[in-house]
Design an enzyme around this catalytic site. Structure first.
Site, mmCIF file in Angstrom:
data_model
loop_
_atom_site.group_PDB
_atom_site.id
_atom_site.type_symbol
_atom_site.label_atom_id
_atom_site.label_comp_id
_atom_site.label_asym_id
_atom_site.label_seq_id
_atom_site.Cartn_x
_atom_site.Cartn_y
_atom_site.Cartn_z
ATOM 1 N N ASP A 1 0.846 -1.184 0.000
ATOM 2 C CA ASP A 1 0.000 0.000 0.000
ATOM 3 C C ASP A 1 0.859 1.202 0.000
ATOM 4 O O ASP A 1 1.664 1.436 0.809
ATOM 5 C CB ASP A 1 -1.010 0.008 1.059
ATOM 6 N N THR A 2 0.665 1.929 -0.359
ATOM 7 C CA THR A 2 1.428 2.771 -1.250
ATOM 8 C C THR A 2 0.852 4.181 -1.253
ATOM 9 O O THR A 2 -0.319 4.377 -1.040
ATOM 10 C CB THR A 2 1.338 2.159 -2.677
#
Length: 572
Positions: free
Chosen positions: A378-379
């Site tokens: 997740d980013t």
């Protein structure tokens, strides 16, 4: 009312002009207000990030004369403070920079490598049959700070030290936790078992609530060390010492040479054309080639003749996703170690071959990788455009929520090593100083005078989300805000016919697709599973910039403040 009509007409004409410049098929549809937000439109710069404090910090850097890269670094550093489960100095970074004067695109791969002494045999001797998902053996060398440093040396205008001041401020003085960030914090609290992680990020043994001010003094100190000492403070200095001490305490094998020897790699973006646009991604070890392969398959079908949320259009896209991802999982790896047939995978001839396997009436649930031709070689996401039209498309992450769960100096170390395979014959097999399969990918596209940096977050969601975004722009003439907000599907596992899909796709369309064999897990409006996204445009014909931000995150596109009250402006 009569006096307002000319203004309204001008606004509508402006909307029509942009819609047509983005490839609208039916100009009359400009009256359909299908997005929740308007684009940000200005002659100044714009920063679009997944949290407003980060966007604001970047916009203020632009106002001080900073470049798009300066603004992106400042915004990214703030994101590491205000979205700590997503990113920070313990993660990796990729970027694409577009120079408005030369038209040149430059790519940067700053993804870290595995420690030299972390081997398949070592892990098997410890009883592991697959790569650990968390813990010290999932940790690879963090590439973020080295990426910031390399980008700043090449494209920066302001002093390095200045760029980290907003992040230091928010870490030391605190910031009110925003809604979606709180939701991630709350949902993962039960899995935050590491004592160091709990000490820093669960004050009072619980996650901070929405609006509660959260401080991270350890991280403020670490950021200050990097601001004062540059990249060496992280890879050779006191932070490196703390990373190595933590690794040794937990039984890890990282060495000083693993950290000090790491360097980012300047790379040439790969591309394809789609309906008159040129779309760029970065080469492996990232997964951008899957987005390009999907677009090439889309192009074999007349999507523009179908309604964007019709069963005909979505069936083609769902099937193309499975074909491209079968190839991605079969061939992707670190090109310094394995030969990845990128040119073949993104060729038009290969897409034509793959498209022929799509049955218009039935879903395939067991798509196998193809055999691409050998054609030579997740980013959090944020993007910024400065007043000169330079664009940076940047993405950065510690991988899964809280990364490895191992905390050093107030920030989590990434768990990118979890992507490796323990099968020596696999293209992504673990090896010393090898980079793992990487999910985070920045993107860029252009046509004529319109140049666009964009990206969408969410692990394996990203290539399929990129392809859907490009299709909404190129096939249906949606502006960048509309394209980010349009309903999407995603598939986060390998094989099968099951997809996540947003409930804004009409029920009758989902039913028609189910009759073809597709299986859906329906999510609510603007589902975070589909990944937040950001986009900016520079129109070199007019000098006007556009920005957009997905409502799937807490962020916004924020314009650079103008110098309205300067002495010079008062005398004119």
């Amino acid at each position: 009312m009569m006096q307002r009509l000319p203004v309204i007409a001008l606004v509508l004409l402006g909307m029509l002009a942009l819609r047509m410049s983005l490839g609208a098929q039916n100009p009359s549809d400009h009256l359909d207000r299908s997005s929740a937000r308007s684009m940000v439109i200005t002659q100044q710069g714009i920063v679009a990030a997944s949290q407003t404090l980060a966007s604001q910090a970047g916009a203020q850097v632009l106002a001080r004369g900073g470049s798009a890269v300066d603004a992106a670094i400042a915004a990214n550093a703030v994101l590491g403070v205000v979205e700590p489960m997503m990113d920070g100095m313990g993660g990796d970074l990729f970027a694409i920079e577009w120079d408005s004067k030369t038209g040149k695109l430059t790519g940067l791969n700053s993804s870290g490598w595995a420690p030299e002494h972390l081997t398949i045999d070592r892990l098997k001797q410890k009883g592991h049959t697959r790569m650990p998902g968390q813990g010290i053996f999932s940790v690879t060398v963090p590439g973020c700070v080295a990426g910031w440093w390399a980008l700043h040396e090449k494209f920066g205008r302001l002093p390095w030290k200045d760029l980290l001041q907003p992040a230091i401020y928010y870490a030391a003085h605190g910031y009110p936790v925003t809604e979606l960030t709180d939701a991630y914090w709350q949902s993962d609290a039960a899995h935050m078992t590491d004592p160091g992680l709990r000490r820093v990020f669960l004050p009072g043994a619980k996650p901070p609530a929405v609006g509660e001010v959260f401080r991270n003094l350890d991280y403020a100190a670490a950021l200050k060390l990097v601001a004062d000492g540059g990249r060496d403070a992280f890879y050779r200095g006191p932070i490196a010492h703390d990373i190595l001490a933590t690794s040794e305490r937990l039984g890890g094998v990282m060495t000083a040479a693993d950290l000090s020897g790491f360097q980012p790699e300047w790379v040439t973006p790969i591309s394809t054309t789609y309906r008159g646009w040129t779309v760029y991604e970065l080469p492996p070890n990232g997964q951008g080639m899957a987005a390009l392969e999907m677009l090439n398959i889309f192009e074999r079908f007349p999507l523009e003749r179908y309604a964007p949320l019709s069963a005909d259009a979505l069936h083609i896209k769902l099937e193309a996703q499975k074909l491209a991802y079968a190839d991605l999982f079969r061939y992707n790896g670190d090109p310094r170690f394995v030969k990845v047939p990128v040119a073949g995978l993104i060729s038009k001839s290969y897409a034509e071959e793959r498209a022929k396997t799509i049955d218009p009436d039935h879903a395939h649930c067991d798509d196998q990788p193809g055999k691409p031709p050998q054609l030579g070689n997740d980013t959090v996401y944020l993007t910024a455009v400065d007043r000169h039209g330079n664009i940076v498309s940047m993405i950065q992450s510690i991988s899964g929520l809280w990364g490895s769960g191992v905390v050093v100096d107030g920030f989590p170390l990434q768990n990118r090593g979890a992507g490796f395979a323990l099968d020596p014959s696999h293209p992504d097999a673990l090896a010393p100083h090898k980079r793992p399969f990487h999910t985070i990918i920045p993107a860029f596209m252009e046509r004529g005078s319109v140049h666009m940096g964009f990206g969408i977050m969410g692990g394996l969601n990203q290539p399929q989300a990129h392809a859907q975004f490009v299709s909404y722009v190129a096939d249906y003439g949606r502006n960048i805000q509309e394209a980010l907000e349009m309903p999407r599907f995603t598939k986060l596992n390998r094989g099968g016919c099951d997809f996540l899909i947003e409930d804004r796709v009409p029920a009758e369309v989902r039913e028609a697709l189910a009759k073809k064999g597709h299986v859906f897990n329906v999510h609510g409006d603007y589902s975070s599973s589909m990944g937040g996204g950001e986009a900016v445009i520079h129109d070199s014909a007019t000098g006007v910039n556009y920005g957009a931000s997905s409502p799937r995150k807490d962020g916004a596109a924020i314009p650079e403040p103008g110098s309205y009250f300067s002495t010079e402006s008062q005398t004119k």
